[in-house]
Design a protein around this motif. Structure first.
Motif, PDB file in Angstrom:
ATOM      1  N   CYS A   1       3.483  -1.125   4.013  1.00 49.52           N
ATOM      2  CA  CYS A   1       2.835   0.176   3.822  1.00 49.52           C
ATOM      3  C   CYS A   1       3.945   1.212   3.685  1.00 49.52           C
ATOM      4  O   CYS A   1       4.704   1.433   4.624  1.00 49.52           O
ATOM      5  CB  CYS A   1       1.923   0.508   5.002  1.00 49.52           C
ATOM      6  SG  CYS A   1       0.529  -0.635   5.201  1.00 49.52           S
TER       7      CYS A   1
ATOM      8  N   GLU B   1       0.846  -1.189   0.000  1.00 54.89           N
ATOM      9  CA  GLU B   1       0.000   0.000   0.000  1.00 54.89           C
ATOM     10  C   GLU B   1       0.884   1.243   0.000  1.00 54.89           C
ATOM     11  O   GLU B   1       1.808   1.383   0.818  1.00 54.89           O
ATOM     12  CB  GLU B   1      -0.903   0.009   1.235  1.00 54.89           C
ATOM     13  CG  GLU B   1      -1.782   1.225   1.371  1.00 54.89           C
ATOM     14  CD  GLU B   1      -2.882   1.341   0.322  1.00 54.89           C
ATOM     15  OE1 GLU B   1      -3.519   2.418   0.243  1.00 54.89           O
ATOM     16  OE2 GLU B   1      -3.100   0.375  -0.419  1.00 54.89           O
TER      17      GLU B   1
ATOM     18  N   SER C   1       1.221   5.512   0.053  1.00 53.93           N
ATOM     19  CA  SER C   1       0.620   6.805   0.385  1.00 53.93           C
ATOM     20  C   SER C   1       1.629   7.907   0.072  1.00 53.93           C
ATOM     21  O   SER C   1       2.844   7.690   0.143  1.00 53.93           O
ATOM     22  CB  SER C   1       0.231   6.880   1.866  1.00 53.93           C
ATOM     23  OG  SER C   1      -0.670   5.851   2.203  1.00 53.93           O
TER      24      SER C   1
ATOM     25  N   LYS D   1      -2.599   3.257   7.839  1.00 46.23           N
ATOM     26  CA  LYS D   1      -2.648   2.221   6.810  1.00 46.23           C
ATOM     27  C   LYS D   1      -2.307   0.842   7.384  1.00 46.23           C
ATOM     28  O   LYS D   1      -2.898  -0.173   6.981  1.00 46.23           O
ATOM     29  CB  LYS D   1      -1.694   2.568   5.664  1.00 46.23           C
ATOM     30  CG  LYS D   1      -2.178   3.734   4.801  1.00 46.23           C
ATOM     31  CD  LYS D   1      -3.490   3.376   4.103  1.00 46.23           C
ATOM     32  CE  LYS D   1      -3.994   4.479   3.184  1.00 46.23           C
ATOM     33  NZ  LYS D   1      -3.262   4.586   1.938  1.00 46.23           N
TER      34      LYS D   1
END
Length: 247
Positions: A175, A137, A139, A153
Motif C-alpha cells: 500500500c 494499492e 493513495s 488501506k
C-alpha cells in the motif's frame, strides 16, 4: 524531494508548490483571514475552503472526478512501469483503470480463480504457475494523512491477502501513499523500493520517486487552478514524456 522538484517544474507549478508549503495560496480561508473576502466557504459544497479541502476533502470535487483523475495519472505511470519491468511472459497484470489493454475500471482486479472478492486493488500481478501474486494499492492523500491512510488501506486489504494465502498463493501486499503535493515519506520510499525490486528495476528508485512526485504536484496544481470551475472537464490522463522525467 520538494527541493529537487522545484528546479524541474514549470514556473507556475513551482510557485504553487512553494506557496502551498507555507499556506499562502489564495484559498477562501486565507482571503477571509486577510480581509480580502467576506466568506471562507467553498464554492461547490459550502464548507470552509482550506488548501486541504481543495486538494483532498471536498466531496463535490471527489464525486466530480477531480481527485480520481489525479490518482489515475499516477496509476497510469505505475502500470506502465510494472509492464516494462516484468519480463516473465506468463505474468498477468490487472489494473483498476480504463484505456489499456490489460485493465478495466470497476471490475475486480483479483482473478476469480484465485478467490472471490468485491475488492478492487489498483493493481494485481499474477504469476500463475508460481502461485505468486502482487497486490498493489495507491493513495494520494494530503500529507498530514499519509500514515492514517496507510493504516486504513492495510487493514482493508490484509483479509484479502490472508484469503489468497489460505488458497495457496504467495502474496505480497504493498500500500503506497504519495502526498497530493508530491511528498514521499520514508516509509513510502521503502515500499516503493520494494515494488521496484519485485519488477526487475525497470527504472532507478530516484527516477520513479521523483516522477510520481512530479505527477502528483502538477495534477494538484491543475485541480487547484480549476477550484472555482463549476464542472470538471479534464478527461485525458496527465503524462510526462520519459525523456523529461528526473534522472
Amino acid at each position: 524531494v520538494w527541493k529537487s522538484l522545484v528546479y524541474n517544474l514549470p514556473h507556475k507549478v513551482a510557485k504553487f508548490l512553494m506557496n502551498s508549503v507555507i499556506d499562502t495560496l489564495n484559498t477562501n480561508a486565507n482571503l477571509c483571514r486577510w480581509g480580502k473576502k467576506i466568506s471562507d466557504k467553498c464554492k461547490h459544497c459550502d464548507n470552509k475552503e482550506t488548501l486541504h479541502h481543495v486538494l483532498n476533502s471536498c466531496q463535490t470535487a471527489l464525486q466530480g472526478g477531480r481527485f480520481t483523475w489525479r490518482h489515475d495519472n499516477l496509476l497510469h505511470y505505475l502500470i506502465d512501469l510494472i509492464h516494462r519491468g516484468i519480463k516473465d511472459t506468463e505474468a498477468q497484470i490487472f489494473g483498476d483503470l480504463d484505456n489499456t489493454i490489460f485493465t478495466k475500471k470497476g471490475i475486480s482486479t483479483i482473478p476469480h480463480e484465485c478467490t472471490q472478492t468485491n475488492l478492487h486493488p489498483d493493481i494485481c500481478v499474477l504469476w500463475k504457475s508460481l502461485r505468486k501474486m502482487l497486490i498493489f494499492e495507491l493513495s494520494v492523500p494530503f500529507e498530514l494523512n499519509i500514515d492514517k491512510m496507510h493504516d486504513y488501506k492495510s487493514q482493508k486489504y490484509t483479509p484479502l491477502q490472508t484469503d489468497l494465502e489460505e488458497n495457496g498463493y504467495d502474496v505480497t501486499l504493498i500500500c503506497l501513499e504519495i502526498g497530493s503535493r508530491g511528498f514521499v515519506s520514508q516509509g513510502n520510499e521503502a515500499r516503493l523500493k520494494q515494488l521496484i525490486s519485485l519488477i526487475d528495476r525497470p527504472d532507478t528508485f530516484k527516477k520513479v520517486r521523483n516522477s510520481l512526485s512530479k505527477l502528483a504536484t502538477i495534477s494538484s496544481f491543475v485541480i487547484y487552478s480549476a477550484k472555482n470551475e463549476p464542472s470538471w472537464d479534464v478527461k485525458a490522463p496527465l503524462q510526462i514524456p520519459r525523456d523529461t522525467l528526473l534522472p
